[in-house]
Design an enzyme around this catalytic site. Sequence first.
Site, PDB file in Angstrom:
ATOM      1  N   ASN A 168      -8.070  -0.585  -7.536  1.00 50.91           N
ATOM      2  CA  ASN A 168      -8.147   0.839  -7.070  1.00 50.91           C
ATOM      3  C   ASN A 168      -7.147   1.922  -7.816  1.00 50.91           C
ATOM      4  OD1 ASN A 168     -10.573   0.743  -5.238  1.00 50.91           O
ATOM      5  ND2 ASN A 168      -9.258  -0.832  -4.335  1.00 50.91           N
ATOM      6  N   GLU A 169      -7.590   1.775  -9.055  1.00 48.18           N
ATOM      7  CA  GLU A 169      -6.354   2.761  -9.796  1.00 48.18           C
ATOM      8  C   GLU A 169      -6.290   4.116  -9.300  1.00 48.18           C
ATOM      9  OE1 GLU A 169      -4.313   1.129 -11.129  1.00 48.18           O
ATOM     10  OE2 GLU A 169      -5.349  -0.520 -12.328  1.00 48.18           O
ATOM     11  N   PRO A 170      -5.115   4.931  -9.900  1.00 49.77           N
ATOM     12  CA  PRO A 170      -5.019   6.235  -9.472  1.00 49.77           C
ATOM     13  C   PRO A 170      -6.519   6.984  -9.765  1.00 49.77           C
ATOM     14  CG  PRO A 170      -3.130   5.531 -10.432  1.00 49.77           C
ATOM     15  CD  PRO A 170      -4.218   4.525 -10.637  1.00 49.77           C
ATOM     16  N   THR A 187      -1.223  -1.000 -15.372  1.00 48.16           N
ATOM     17  CA  THR A 187      -1.610  -1.976 -15.040  1.00 48.16           C
ATOM     18  C   THR A 187      -1.956  -2.840 -16.110  1.00 48.16           C
ATOM     19  OG1 THR A 187      -2.829  -0.923 -13.127  1.00 48.16           O
ATOM     20  CG2 THR A 187      -3.558  -3.061 -13.733  1.00 48.16           C
TER      21      THR A 187
END
Length: 639
Positions: A168-170, A187
């Site tokens: 769950n990236e920014p 990432t």
Amino acid sequence: MLNWRDEIDVKQKLERKHEKLLVNICEDVNSASIEIANIIAGLIREKEKAGKNFVLGLATGSSPVSVYRELVRMHKEEGLSFRHVITFNLDEYFPMNAGNDQSYVHFMHDHLFDHIDIPPENVNIPDGEIDQGEVYDFCQNYEQKIKEAGGLDLQVLGIGRSGHIGFNEPGSANNSPTRLISLDSVTIADAAGDFGAAANVPRRAITMGIETIMSARKIIFMAWGEKKTAVVKETVEGEVSDLIPATFIQEHRDVSVFLDQAASSKLTRVDTPWLVRDVKWDDLLIKKAVVWLSKKLGKPVLKLTNQDYNDNHLSTIIMNHGSAYDINLRVFKMFQKSITGWPGGKRDADQHDRPERSLPYPKRILVFSPRPADDVIAMGGTLNRLVKQGHDVHIAYQTSGNISVPDHEVIKHIELVMELTSGQNVQDIDLNGVKEMLNKKEPGEADHKDVRRIKSLIRKSEALASCRFLGIPEKNVHFLEMPFYETGTIKKASLKEEDIQKMVKVLRQVKPDQLFAAGDLTDPHGTRRTCLVALTRSLEQVKGDDWYAGCWTWLYKGAWQEWEISDIDMAVPLSPEELDQKRLSIFRHSTQKDVQFPGMEDMEVWRYSVERNRATAELLNRLGMAEYEAVEVFVNHKP
Ligand code: F6R
């Protein structure tokens, strides 16, 4: 359920007033991992006793590796059974063949599933092999399966430098479900090592959503190492924000955070303890606090006033250690003493308050360098001085460093060797075969041993060129080729006695008066950390030798990090010309020019090194010391 704050005493409440999560700071990764594995094992057993399945959410990456190792040990030695455990992994790259070395399916089998008694049908990992059109249904189904299993009893989490949990990236919302997501550039850079290059990292992944993670009844969150300090501070002390998705766990009612010393080092209670409790002032803490105050107010140390100390929670230093004038001077002198142009000590001079002794002169000096180039990146300027000042400098390259030689460089070198048709040391290698092998190599595929041999030769020749440039004679250059490194992949083997003996041998051969070694606990592939452990173990073996009592050990840091300015014991200033020489000595490692190191993707490594030395000089200048072009720094090794 009680809030964790209700369970700690008033003193701890104060100390942790900036922390929004229950944080356990552990001695090291190993002890933390054992603690986590014990919690998991306890919960599994509890459920088993009640005749129920335990539903366990799992993470991959470097963080949980030693937790899995301990669980495997508990299974083998203590009979911990996973027969009634159902697992759901957080994520998988997309697209990704399960059979690939980099797949999370491979990771989980390698580190856990192949060594325990979990029924294969109880294992769930997002499928990276499906068509994109099937992903939506797959994700819905994954959620459904978790629910049908009874919901996650426990979710294990690591954190990425981007602030992600799972993938769950920014920008991920707190109600996000399991879904396909694009990976953040940070990432991708961090995964580049596993895939050979950033370009080979899949751009997407299937990940459990934030909502899925938050639905777990309990969360265990872990983070190790210096590279996580900033994002850990945000997660623990920052505001909840989708810019750092990990902060969402502040809203969960049962989270335990486990950190090692390094990862916790920027938390308020660790970094600036005087803000949250009464501290016992010693020289080191006073230095740290004064640097903090000077940076905070943008004033050189000698200009800080009593008022500045009082206004900024530092009145107890004044109360116990004299006025601002006295303290300022004391700290100023500490810095002044640490700065020297004579890193090996100055001949015929009173050196009692300098970092190094005058005698013996010249000194026998041994520099341990985890890989070729680490020596000059960290201390090329200091090396130059040590050689020019007449010392007998030896370099011992601990590992071959072959993993970071790009394949195209090997092909170039093979062509050269073939051209010259000498091929000394490689006569038994089928050069044409190697060339063909490299042309067909898949991203991230392990190197054949002949390829590694050639890559090691390339790095050796570069290291010799760099030493020659600095004036270090070839007979003083030692290639240890420690076996733990020779796996052909990013993942290294564990240290063996054979590794230690290689270091012991060179130590006994050189009998150094002065020793330099890499002191960082964090690097993307763990090589430097392993080399530091090996240093400790080898020094343990030679500590009874006559020469050892007169040997002073200094630690440098690599391209990734620098020592905190308040921790340094020796600072070696470099003139613009010396900095230039340093740059040129790094350039001799030409195959490393374009190698991207995680976290350093926007610049070439030499630039990081030079910029870092300039930044240290600037910082010292802002604290009120003389204005230098660049400075290399070291701390005393305290075993
Ligand atoms: C892994 C995962 C990621 C990692 C994170 C940290 O399944 O979901 O969130 O936990 O990227 O990775 P390491 O532990 O390798 O630093």
